[in-house]
Structure formats: C-alpha cells, structure tokens
Scaffold this motif. Structure first.
Motif, PDB file in Angstrom:
ATOM      1  N   PRO A  75      28.299 -21.944   1.925  1.00  0.00           N
ATOM      2  CA  PRO A  75      27.790 -22.708   0.775  1.00  0.00           C
ATOM      3  C   PRO A  75      26.277 -22.934   0.876  1.00  0.00           C
ATOM      4  N   ILE A  76      25.594 -22.813  -0.252  1.00  0.00           N
ATOM      5  CA  ILE A  76      24.148 -23.065  -0.309  1.00  0.00           C
ATOM      6  C   ILE A  76      23.897 -24.556  -0.059  1.00  0.00           C
ATOM      7  N   THR A  77      22.870 -24.854   0.742  1.00  0.00           N
ATOM      8  CA  THR A  77      22.550 -26.259   1.020  1.00  0.00           C
ATOM      9  C   THR A  77      21.162 -26.592   0.479  1.00  0.00           C
ATOM     10  N   LYS A  78      20.906 -27.894   0.306  1.00  0.00           N
ATOM     11  CA  LYS A  78      19.575 -28.326  -0.144  1.00  0.00           C
ATOM     12  C   LYS A  78      18.511 -27.989   0.902  1.00  0.00           C
ATOM     13  N   VAL A  79      18.896 -28.080   2.170  1.00  0.00           N
ATOM     14  CA  VAL A  79      17.951 -27.726   3.244  1.00  0.00           C
ATOM     15  C   VAL A  79      17.553 -26.257   3.112  1.00  0.00           C
ATOM     16  N   GLN A  80      18.544 -25.432   2.775  1.00  0.00           N
ATOM     17  CA  GLN A  80      18.268 -24.002   2.589  1.00  0.00           C
ATOM     18  C   GLN A  80      17.265 -23.778   1.451  1.00  0.00           C
ATOM     19  N   LEU A  81      17.387 -24.559   0.382  1.00  0.00           N
ATOM     20  CA  LEU A  81      16.435 -24.423  -0.737  1.00  0.00           C
ATOM     21  C   LEU A  81      15.034 -24.824  -0.296  1.00  0.00           C
ATOM     22  N   ALA A  82      14.944 -25.849   0.578  1.00  0.00           N
ATOM     23  CA  ALA A  82      13.637 -26.249   1.116  1.00  0.00           C
ATOM     24  C   ALA A  82      13.083 -25.132   2.006  1.00  0.00           C
ATOM     25  N   GLN A  83      13.972 -24.557   2.827  1.00  0.00           N
ATOM     26  CA  GLN A  83      13.555 -23.433   3.697  1.00  0.00           C
ATOM     27  C   GLN A  83      13.053 -22.269   2.847  1.00  0.00           C
ATOM     28  N   TYR A  84      13.803 -21.957   1.786  1.00  0.00           N
ATOM     29  CA  TYR A  84      13.431 -20.807   0.956  1.00  0.00           C
ATOM     30  C   TYR A  84      12.128 -21.075   0.200  1.00  0.00           C
ATOM     31  N   ALA A  85      11.959 -22.324  -0.249  1.00  0.00           N
ATOM     32  CA  ALA A  85      10.711 -22.682  -0.930  1.00  0.00           C
ATOM     33  C   ALA A  85       9.524 -22.437  -0.002  1.00  0.00           C
ATOM     34  N   GLY A  86       9.645 -22.909   1.236  1.00  0.00           N
ATOM     35  CA  GLY A  86       8.566 -22.753   2.205  1.00  0.00           C
ATOM     36  C   GLY A  86       8.287 -21.294   2.519  1.00  0.00           C
ATOM     37  N   ALA A  87       9.349 -20.523   2.705  1.00  0.00           N
ATOM     38  CA  ALA A  87       9.180 -19.119   3.112  1.00  0.00           C
ATOM     39  C   ALA A  87       8.698 -18.245   1.963  1.00  0.00           C
ATOM     40  N   SER A  88       9.059 -18.605   0.730  1.00  0.00           N
ATOM     41  CA  SER A  88       8.706 -17.748  -0.407  1.00  0.00           C
ATOM     42  C   SER A  88       7.452 -18.230  -1.130  1.00  0.00           C
ATOM     43  N   GLY A  89       7.103 -19.503  -0.937  1.00  0.00           N
ATOM     44  CA  GLY A  89       5.942 -20.062  -1.636  1.00  0.00           C
ATOM     45  C   GLY A  89       6.285 -20.572  -3.026  1.00  0.00           C
TER      46      GLY A  89
ATOM     47  N   PHE B  46       7.522 -23.484  -4.827  1.00  0.00           N
ATOM     48  CA  PHE B  46       7.800 -24.911  -4.689  1.00  0.00           C
ATOM     49  C   PHE B  46       8.114 -25.582  -6.019  1.00  0.00           C
ATOM     50  N   ASN B  47       8.629 -24.837  -6.977  1.00  0.00           N
ATOM     51  CA  ASN B  47       9.021 -25.416  -8.259  1.00  0.00           C
ATOM     52  C   ASN B  47       9.982 -26.586  -7.996  1.00  0.00           C
ATOM     53  N   PRO B  48       9.626 -27.802  -8.497  1.00  0.00           N
ATOM     54  CA  PRO B  48      10.464 -28.981  -8.200  1.00  0.00           C
ATOM     55  C   PRO B  48      11.911 -28.852  -8.698  1.00  0.00           C
ATOM     56  N   LEU B  49      12.143 -27.943  -9.620  1.00  0.00           N
ATOM     57  CA  LEU B  49      13.492 -27.690 -10.122  1.00  0.00           C
ATOM     58  C   LEU B  49      14.447 -27.316  -8.980  1.00  0.00           C
ATOM     59  N   HIS B  50      13.895 -26.790  -7.890  1.00  0.00           N
ATOM     60  CA  HIS B  50      14.716 -26.371  -6.756  1.00  0.00           C
ATOM     61  C   HIS B  50      14.762 -27.414  -5.638  1.00  0.00           C
TER      62      HIS B  50
ATOM     63  N   PRO C  89       8.826  -8.902  -0.419  1.00  0.00           N
ATOM     64  CA  PRO C  89       7.582  -8.829  -1.205  1.00  0.00           C
ATOM     65  C   PRO C  89       7.409  -9.981  -2.211  1.00  0.00           C
ATOM     66  N   ILE C  90       8.497 -10.666  -2.576  1.00  0.00           N
ATOM     67  CA  ILE C  90       8.370 -11.798  -3.497  1.00  0.00           C
ATOM     68  C   ILE C  90       7.535 -12.914  -2.844  1.00  0.00           C
ATOM     69  N   ALA C  91       7.526 -12.916  -1.512  1.00  0.00           N
ATOM     70  CA  ALA C  91       6.780 -13.938  -0.770  1.00  0.00           C
ATOM     71  C   ALA C  91       5.357 -13.479  -0.449  1.00  0.00           C
ATOM     72  N   MET C  92       5.013 -12.263  -0.889  1.00  0.00           N
ATOM     73  CA  MET C  92       3.697 -11.720  -0.567  1.00  0.00           C
ATOM     74  C   MET C  92       2.661 -12.065  -1.636  1.00  0.00           C
ATOM     75  N   ASN C  93       2.588 -13.367  -1.925  1.00  0.00           N
ATOM     76  CA  ASN C  93       1.544 -13.834  -2.846  1.00  0.00           C
ATOM     77  C   ASN C  93       0.576 -14.654  -2.006  1.00  0.00           C
ATOM     78  N   ASP C  94      -0.646 -14.734  -2.448  1.00  0.00           N
ATOM     79  CA  ASP C  94      -1.610 -15.494  -1.649  1.00  0.00           C
ATOM     80  C   ASP C  94      -1.775 -16.925  -2.183  1.00  0.00           C
ATOM     81  N   GLY C  95      -0.985 -17.265  -3.204  1.00  0.00           N
ATOM     82  CA  GLY C  95      -1.026 -18.622  -3.739  1.00  0.00           C
ATOM     83  C   GLY C  95      -2.261 -18.921  -4.580  1.00  0.00           C
ATOM     84  N   LYS C  96      -3.147 -17.946  -4.700  1.00  0.00           N
ATOM     85  CA  LYS C  96      -4.399 -18.183  -5.431  1.00  0.00           C
ATOM     86  C   LYS C  96      -4.600 -17.209  -6.579  1.00  0.00           C
ATOM     87  N   THR C  97      -4.226 -15.958  -6.354  1.00  0.00           N
ATOM     88  CA  THR C  97      -4.531 -14.914  -7.327  1.00  0.00           C
ATOM     89  C   THR C  97      -3.831 -15.189  -8.648  1.00  0.00           C
TER      90      THR C  97
END
Lengths: 141, 147
Positions: A23-37, A39-43, B59-67
C-alpha cells in the motif's frame, strides 16, 4: 514476481505474472516529492487537498509510472535494455491503495538486428480501477 | 488565451544535470524499486547494460528547479495526461547531461466540453559529445477554464 519464462521465448498475447506493490503511504509521497522535486502540496498537505475538493492528498501520477518502470525492469532482468516506456494517467491514487502492475506481450519484432518485445502495461487498484495504462519496448542484446 | 502552432519549436535555456548516486538511490527507494541494476556493480556489469543505470522514469527528476518552460502556461488549465521516456543510450550515474526543454507539438481536438489543446513538451538530454541520450516527453492537456 515469479518468472516462469525466458525473455527470448515470449510470444504474442502472453500474459506476464503481475506484481503487486505494498500500500502507498504518506511517507512514500514525501520521499517521492524529495527525490523527484515535485513538491505540489496536493501530494503532501491534506488541508490543501481538502480545500480544492479532495478527501485528502493524492499520489504523484509519476510514482505510479515508477511502479510500471520497476515492473518492466523486473521483466528485463539482466538480459534486455528498455528503449521506451509510456503511460496515460487514469484514476487518481491515494495513500492506502495497493497497485497491481500487469503486462501482456503485444508484439515481437527485429530492429537493427536486435530482437524487440513490445509490452502492453496496466497499473490498477485491487478494485480494478485503472490508474495508468501504457506500453514499453525492451531490446534484447 | 489559446496556444497556436507558432509555439512549436520554442526552446528553454540549456542546463547541465549531473546524475548522482545518492539521488538515484533515493528515487529508487521512494518507488520501492530494488532492482540491482541501480546499485550492484557486479550484477550490472554482467547485464545488457554492462554497468549501473538509473530507473527508467528517473529523467522526470532531472530538472534543475530553475529552468523555465519555453512558453507561458496557465497552471490551472494544465493536466499531465501522458508521459513517455525514449532512450537512445543508457543514463548512468556520473553522467553530466545537457538538458533543454522544447515544444515538440501542439494540436487541437474536439472534446465533450469544447475544444481541447494537447501540448507535447520534450526535455532533450544530450551527453558531453552532443549525442542524444534520452527524451522525456510530457503530454499536457490544456483545458478551457470553466466560466
């Protein structure tokens, strides 16, 4: 996921053993936000999600695509490279959802001397609601 | 304000993205993808890749947050409808890739609630010798705002 087949011998319309994610967890969504960049608050923020009419946070669509990516690479094992993966986003996913990834061999063909396997992919909830559908191409080397 | 075909071909500035081991590890861990191809050098050496790679959706994470995107879009109208990753070469830890966002296509479709626009945005990733390594293609549905 149990492999009871050899990649070279897959045939068209063959169904591959599904993979069920925990099952997907809220912690996982925080992890994914950090790793992917992303940070949309919807998640991440239930209050924010509720203000825009949701019951609470929803999962990143790209996390579900990540599950399909994991599934395809498990199929590829050590023998194949991935040339393409794509996904159409379907129903929303929320914490607690268990996602089941499955695949069918759509076609096999030769390209530039390499054997290619095109897979049809589905990610769905246990209820059967489709959260993502797409395809991938594996190249045997 | 609808978009028209003149946006096709617009490009962002170029940025360099360095693929770091820790970042790749965190991305794989968030998904729960434990494939040894991302972390086990011996396993990876014996594979079709002959070395460590990144998860296919990395690659979805390969953004520099600025461009910035090459065009102004109204965030409220955007819906991420589809995503595709096209690989020409593997992406490996330690790679320094030159990335640029390009408008690949724009087309209209009649939907149930009037005209819908579809925008394909590519992030092209090239290696240091200028060869194309990967395209991350985002298909965005650009909807009319409800009045």
């Amino acid at each position: 996921m149990i492999k009871d087949w050899v990649l070279e011998e897959l045939t068209v319309d063959q169904k591959l053993e599904p993979m069920v994610k925990p099952p997907i967890t809220k912690v996982q969504l925080a992890q994914y936000a950090g790793a992917s960049g992303d940070f949309n608050p919807l998640h991440l923020d239930d209050d924010f999600a509720q203000k825009i009419g949701m019951d609470g946070v929803i999962a990143h669509g790209m996390l579900v695509m990540g599950f399909l990516g994991e599934y395809v690479m498990k199929i590829a094992g050590q023998e194949a490279r991935i040339a393409n993966i794509n996904m159409r986003f379907g129903k929303m996913t929320v914490p607690g959802d268990e996602i089941r990834c499955s695949g069918i061999v759509e076609r096999t063909y030769e390209e530039e001397g390499k054997r290619c396997i095109a897979l049809e992919l589905t990610a769905e909830k246990i209820s059967g609601e489709v959260v993502g559908s797409g395809s991938a191409i594996l190249q045997l080397t | 304000m609808d978009l028209d075909k003149s946006v096709i071909g617009l490009t962002s500035t170029e940025y360099v993205f360095e693929v770091e081991s820790r970042h790749v590890g965190q991305f794989a861990a968030a998904i729960g993808d434990d494939h040894p191809l991302y972390s086990d050098e011996n396993y990876a050496k014996q594979s079709a890749y002959a070395g460590l790679i990144v998860p296919p959706t990395f690659p979805i994470a390969m953004n520099d947050g600025k461009t910035k995107m090459p065009l102004d879009l109204d965030q409220r109208r955007m819906l991420h409808g589809e995503q595709e990753f096209i690989y020409y070469k593997p992406i490996r830890i330690g790679d320094r890739l030159r990335c640029q966002i390009k408008v690949h296509d724009l087309y209209d479709k009649e939907g149930k609630s009037g005209k819908m626009q579809f925008l394909k945005l590519d992030t092209e990733m090239k290696n240091e010798t200028g060869e194309l390594v990967c395209i991350s293609r985002m298909n965005i549905v650009y909807r009319a705002l409800a009045n």
